[in-house]
Design a protein around this motif. Sequence first.
Motif, PDB file in Angstrom:
ATOM      1  N   VAL A 258       0.833  -1.209   0.000  1.00 10.97           N
ATOM      2  CA  VAL A 258       0.000   0.000   0.000  1.00 10.97           C
ATOM      3  C   VAL A 258       0.861   1.249   0.000  1.00 10.97           C
ATOM      4  CG1 VAL A 258      -1.664   1.336   1.348  1.00 10.97           C
ATOM      5  CG2 VAL A 258      -1.975  -1.122   1.079  1.00 10.97           C
ATOM      6  N   LEU A 259       1.877   1.277   0.846  1.00  9.59           N
ATOM      7  CA  LEU A 259       2.740   2.453   0.939  1.00  9.59           C
ATOM      8  C   LEU A 259       3.479   2.688  -0.372  1.00  9.59           C
ATOM      9  CD1 LEU A 259       3.765   4.693   2.785  1.00  9.59           C
ATOM     10  CD2 LEU A 259       5.602   3.163   3.524  1.00  9.59           C
ATOM     11  N   ALA A 260       4.011   1.624  -0.977  1.00  6.99           N
ATOM     12  CA  ALA A 260       4.748   1.762  -2.237  1.00  6.99           C
ATOM     13  C   ALA A 260       3.832   2.239  -3.354  1.00  6.99           C
ATOM     14  CB  ALA A 260       5.396   0.428  -2.606  1.00  6.99           C
ATOM     15  N   ALA A 261       2.637   1.655  -3.453  1.00  5.90           N
ATOM     16  CA  ALA A 261       1.704   2.054  -4.511  1.00  5.90           C
ATOM     17  C   ALA A 261       1.244   3.497  -4.339  1.00  5.90           C
ATOM     18  CB  ALA A 261       0.513   1.107  -4.527  1.00  5.90           C
ATOM     19  N   ALA A 262       0.957   3.874  -3.098  1.00  5.98           N
ATOM     20  CA  ALA A 262       0.484   5.236  -2.840  1.00  5.98           C
ATOM     21  C   ALA A 262       1.574   6.267  -3.150  1.00  5.98           C
ATOM     22  CB  ALA A 262       0.025   5.354  -1.383  1.00  5.98           C
ATOM     23  N   LEU A 263       2.790   6.014  -2.712  1.00  5.26           N
ATOM     24  CA  LEU A 263       3.883   6.961  -2.954  1.00  5.26           C
ATOM     25  C   LEU A 263       4.240   7.028  -4.441  1.00  5.26           C
ATOM     26  CD1 LEU A 263       6.226   6.291   0.099  1.00  5.26           C
ATOM     27  CD2 LEU A 263       4.606   8.170  -0.243  1.00  5.26           C
ATOM     28  N   ALA A 264       4.161   5.896  -5.123  1.00  5.57           N
ATOM     29  CA  ALA A 264       4.427   5.905  -6.569  1.00  5.57           C
ATOM     30  C   ALA A 264       3.410   6.775  -7.294  1.00  5.57           C
ATOM     31  CB  ALA A 264       4.394   4.477  -7.110  1.00  5.57           C
ATOM     32  N   GLY A 265       2.143   6.644  -6.916  1.00  5.94           N
ATOM     33  CA  GLY A 265       1.118   7.480  -7.529  1.00  5.94           C
ATOM     34  C   GLY A 265       1.279   8.946  -7.177  1.00  5.94           C
ATOM     35  N   ARG A 266       1.763   9.218  -5.977  1.00  3.98           N
ATOM     36  CA  ARG A 266       1.974  10.615  -5.571  1.00  3.98           C
ATOM     37  C   ARG A 266       3.110  11.252  -6.356  1.00  3.98           C
ATOM     38  NH1 ARG A 266      -0.064  12.732  -0.754  1.00  3.98           N
ATOM     39  NH2 ARG A 266       0.777  14.771  -0.165  1.00  3.98           N
ATOM     40  N   LEU A 267       4.156  10.483  -6.628  1.00  6.19           N
ATOM     41  CA  LEU A 267       5.294  10.996  -7.388  1.00  6.19           C
ATOM     42  C   LEU A 267       4.990  11.108  -8.873  1.00  6.19           C
ATOM     43  CD1 LEU A 267       8.165   9.007  -5.618  1.00  6.19           C
ATOM     44  CD2 LEU A 267       7.597  11.429  -5.351  1.00  6.19           C
ATOM     45  N   LEU A 268       4.029  10.308  -9.350  1.00  2.70           N
ATOM     46  CA  LEU A 268       3.644  10.334 -10.774  1.00  2.70           C
ATOM     47  C   LEU A 268       2.147  10.611 -10.859  1.00  2.70           C
ATOM     48  CD1 LEU A 268       5.626   7.150 -11.856  1.00  2.70           C
ATOM     49  CD2 LEU A 268       6.294   9.528 -12.260  1.00  2.70           C
ATOM     50  N   PRO A 269       1.722  11.840 -10.570  1.00  2.00           N
ATOM     51  CA  PRO A 269       0.290  12.134 -10.446  1.00  2.00           C
ATOM     52  C   PRO A 269      -0.503  11.945 -11.733  1.00  2.00           C
ATOM     53  CG  PRO A 269       1.586  14.158 -10.419  1.00  2.00           C
ATOM     54  CD  PRO A 269       2.557  13.032 -10.329  1.00  2.00           C
ATOM     55  N   GLY A 270       0.142  12.031 -12.886  1.00  2.00           N
ATOM     56  CA  GLY A 270      -0.589  11.888 -14.142  1.00  2.00           C
ATOM     57  C   GLY A 270      -0.733  10.462 -14.614  1.00  2.00           C
ATOM     58  N   LEU A 271      -0.190   9.530 -13.853  1.00  2.00           N
ATOM     59  CA  LEU A 271      -0.173   8.145 -14.310  1.00  2.00           C
ATOM     60  C   LEU A 271      -1.576   7.569 -14.448  1.00  2.00           C
ATOM     61  CD1 LEU A 271       1.958   6.031 -15.064  1.00  2.00           C
ATOM     62  CD2 LEU A 271       1.835   5.175 -12.720  1.00  2.00           C
ATOM     63  N   LEU A 272      -2.445   7.880 -13.491  1.00  2.00           N
ATOM     64  CA  LEU A 272      -3.788   7.302 -13.510  1.00  2.00           C
ATOM     65  C   LEU A 272      -4.680   7.914 -14.577  1.00  2.00           C
ATOM     66  CD1 LEU A 272      -4.602   6.852  -9.725  1.00  2.00           C
ATOM     67  CD2 LEU A 272      -3.985   5.109 -11.392  1.00  2.00           C
ATOM     68  N   GLN A 273      -4.218   8.952 -15.247  1.00  2.00           N
ATOM     69  CA  GLN A 273      -4.993   9.502 -16.350  1.00  2.00           C
ATOM     70  C   GLN A 273      -4.928   8.620 -17.589  1.00  2.00           C
ATOM     71  OE1 GLN A 273      -3.680  13.532 -16.986  1.00  2.00           O
ATOM     72  NE2 GLN A 273      -4.251  14.199 -14.915  1.00  2.00           N
ATOM     73  N   LYS A 274      -3.968   7.716 -17.614  1.00  2.00           N
ATOM     74  CA  LYS A 274      -3.833   6.792 -18.743  1.00  2.00           C
ATOM     75  C   LYS A 274      -4.788   5.625 -18.557  1.00  2.00           C
ATOM     76  CE  LYS A 274       1.071   7.970 -19.141  1.00  2.00           C
ATOM     77  NZ  LYS A 274       0.894   8.850 -20.322  1.00  2.00           N
ATOM     78  N   ARG A 275      -5.558   5.357 -19.579  1.00  4.16           N
ATOM     79  CA  ARG A 275      -6.577   4.323 -19.493  1.00  4.16           C
ATOM     80  C   ARG A 275      -5.974   2.941 -19.246  1.00  4.16           C
ATOM     81  NH1 ARG A 275     -11.891   4.654 -20.858  1.00  4.16           N
ATOM     82  NH2 ARG A 275     -12.985   2.688 -21.254  1.00  4.16           N
ATOM     83  N   TRP A 276      -4.818   2.679 -19.825  1.00  9.46           N
ATOM     84  CA  TRP A 276      -4.224   1.352 -19.668  1.00  9.46           C
ATOM     85  C   TRP A 276      -3.758   1.122 -18.230  1.00  9.46           C
ATOM     86  CZ3 TRP A 276       0.771   0.586 -18.051  1.00  9.46           C
ATOM     87  CH2 TRP A 276       1.642   1.670 -18.123  1.00  9.46           C
ATOM     88  N   VAL A 277      -3.384   2.195 -17.530  1.00 11.20           N
ATOM     89  CA  VAL A 277      -2.982   2.056 -16.131  1.00 11.20           C
ATOM     90  C   VAL A 277      -4.207   1.724 -15.274  1.00 11.20           C
ATOM     91  CG1 VAL A 277      -1.978   3.234 -14.147  1.00 11.20           C
ATOM     92  CG2 VAL A 277      -1.028   3.602 -16.428  1.00 11.20           C
ATOM     93  N   VAL A 388      -4.866   7.070  -2.516  1.00 12.31           N
ATOM     94  CA  VAL A 388      -4.496   6.250  -1.360  1.00 12.31           C
ATOM     95  C   VAL A 388      -5.523   5.140  -1.138  1.00 12.31           C
ATOM     96  CG1 VAL A 388      -5.660   7.707   0.358  1.00 12.31           C
ATOM     97  CG2 VAL A 388      -3.666   6.351   1.017  1.00 12.31           C
ATOM     98  N   LEU A 389      -6.792   5.405  -1.465  1.00 14.04           N
ATOM     99  CA  LEU A 389      -7.803   4.353  -1.362  1.00 14.04           C
ATOM    100  C   LEU A 389      -7.544   3.267  -2.400  1.00 14.04           C
ATOM    101  CD1 LEU A 389     -11.036   6.520  -0.907  1.00 14.04           C
ATOM    102  CD2 LEU A 389      -9.484   5.626   0.849  1.00 14.04           C
ATOM    103  N   LEU A 390      -7.141   3.671  -3.597  1.00 11.84           N
ATOM    104  CA  LEU A 390      -6.787   2.701  -4.629  1.00 11.84           C
ATOM    105  C   LEU A 390      -5.616   1.842  -4.174  1.00 11.84           C
ATOM    106  CD1 LEU A 390      -6.870   1.509  -7.500  1.00 11.84           C
ATOM    107  CD2 LEU A 390      -5.429   3.425  -8.231  1.00 11.84           C
ATOM    108  N   ALA A 391      -4.608   2.477  -3.571  1.00 15.09           N
ATOM    109  CA  ALA A 391      -3.449   1.725  -3.074  1.00 15.09           C
ATOM    110  C   ALA A 391      -3.884   0.705  -2.023  1.00 15.09           C
ATOM    111  CB  ALA A 391      -2.413   2.686  -2.495  1.00 15.09           C
ATOM    112  N   CYS A 392      -4.803   1.102  -1.140  1.00 16.04           N
ATOM    113  CA  CYS A 392      -5.311   0.168  -0.125  1.00 16.04           C
ATOM    114  C   CYS A 392      -6.052  -0.994  -0.778  1.00 16.04           C
ATOM    115  CB  CYS A 392      -6.225   0.896   0.847  1.00 16.04           C
ATOM    116  SG  CYS A 392      -5.390   2.048   1.957  1.00 16.04           S
ATOM    117  N   ALA A 393      -6.874  -0.700  -1.781  1.00 21.34           N
ATOM    118  CA  ALA A 393      -7.613  -1.760  -2.468  1.00 21.34           C
ATOM    119  C   ALA A 393      -6.661  -2.729  -3.149  1.00 21.34           C
ATOM    120  CB  ALA A 393      -8.579  -1.155  -3.479  1.00 21.34           C
ATOM    121  N   LEU A 394      -5.639  -2.202  -3.827  1.00 17.24           N
ATOM    122  CA  LEU A 394      -4.660  -3.067  -4.484  1.00 17.24           C
ATOM    123  C   LEU A 394      -3.904  -3.907  -3.459  1.00 17.24           C
ATOM    124  CD1 LEU A 394      -3.210  -0.563  -7.125  1.00 17.24           C
ATOM    125  CD2 LEU A 394      -4.710  -2.513  -7.566  1.00 17.24           C
ATOM    126  N   GLY A 395      -3.570  -3.279  -2.326  1.00 13.22           N
ATOM    127  CA  GLY A 395      -2.889  -4.035  -1.275  1.00 13.22           C
ATOM    128  C   GLY A 395      -3.728  -5.184  -0.756  1.00 13.22           C
TER     129      GLY A 395
END
Length: 454
Positions: A258-277, A388-395
């Motif tokens: 969860v921590l790794a996924a959340a921090l990765a998304g925070r450092l790359l804020p535009g990543l989730l705008q990509k449909r494939w992600v 962060v909720l997405l990171a928790c769900a993935l975790g």
Amino acid sequence: MQNTFHLFCLMAPALALMQLALRFALGQGPARTRLWAAWREERWLLWDGLAALRERLATPVFCCIALLWWGAEPISLLLEWYGPAGSPTAFATLRSLALAGLILGKAFCLTRYSGRQLMLGGLAAALWAKGALVSGYGPLSDALLLVFAVKDTRLFAGLASMLAAQAFEFAFTVSTALLGLQANMQTAFDTGRTRVRMALGYGSYNGCGISAAGLALLWLCLRWKKLRWWDVLAVLGVVVFIDLVPNSRSAELLCLIVLAAALAGRLLPGLLQKRWVRGLCAAAAPLFCAVSYLLARLYTPESLFFRRVNSLLSGRVQLAWNYLCNDLRSLDATTLFGQPFTTEMCYQVDNTYVYYFFLCGPLFVAMLVLGGALLCWRLAKSGGADLVLLACALGFMAYAVMEKVVYPNLLTLLAANALFGGAARPLTLNTRQPAPPGGVPDARPAKQGGGGQA
């Protein structure tokens, strides 16, 4: 809570049908228009009166549910130890009655539903309820009740109440175990130096580990929009505690993922705008489910590779293999809707995707996987603070390979986004959405990038 669950199962279908018929009959215009409005618009059940009051009561009532649900055990134990005779039973009865009234009142009087949510969400809930009724496994019915109770509430307040109750319960359990007032299960093991694994008053080491991990994840969610480096250190400190005290590998991995996924998304804020992600996030639950069955099917005790994978997952692969491929009694007992819960056979399996295949049937597992995919997709699409909720769900999707996740927890609250998809008021940490017809609009100014909820 079983009686509350049975009452809910009886009342919900009848009220849903009455709601659809009433909205269709009272609608204006051609039949097609009225049917479409009844299908799409979220409305209060049966009666639209006192909308403002019901709007304001929804979140406080759920906060009371959270406090009673997760924070009452210490009071019960104190009454058992020091209270007068009969006081624990009286307290348990009062708590059950209060929870039943609050949950049924919140679900039926303080929650809006559209026809689509009543029909599609009701079908999913019916399958869930069927598995719970056949198996008699309490955590299933508890989780379903909370999914309905949390709808149309402010998530931040609900999570804060949940954290307060769980922190109180954790501090009480650990302190009384250390003081010798409760049993503290211990096991010594050797990793080059002798270490002692402690459960600190919980029924299992993993129970202690996931309780600590739950506090860390709730803290991370509540602090996300004002996250500082010491918040990250606090989560890592919990990971160190889990490693040194209960030594629960699954809970450690959950926190780290969860921590790794959340921090990765925070450092790359535009990543989730990509449909494939987003699609990749949605594929997490199906992927972990497929991997669970694939590992169990291909597992061979003689293989060095599989022995190492099995060791990494603390023996879960071998347990799943034993009951999926090596124990015909388990497969013979499997039915479409599960089987009564016992302490034998498949119930040693911790893997969620395999365990519920036996307990509640393959349709229930398919619903869990689809629900996990929808949840991750919607949280990824929401973006902002919901990262962060997405990171928790993935975790939790990954954690499900090692432990059971269908019980009242953080994931249960988030699951309402999957069951009631497209809601006018989703469970979000972003700025609240405008109120649907009959509701109270949010007067606070909108914030770009996701604002907080009080």
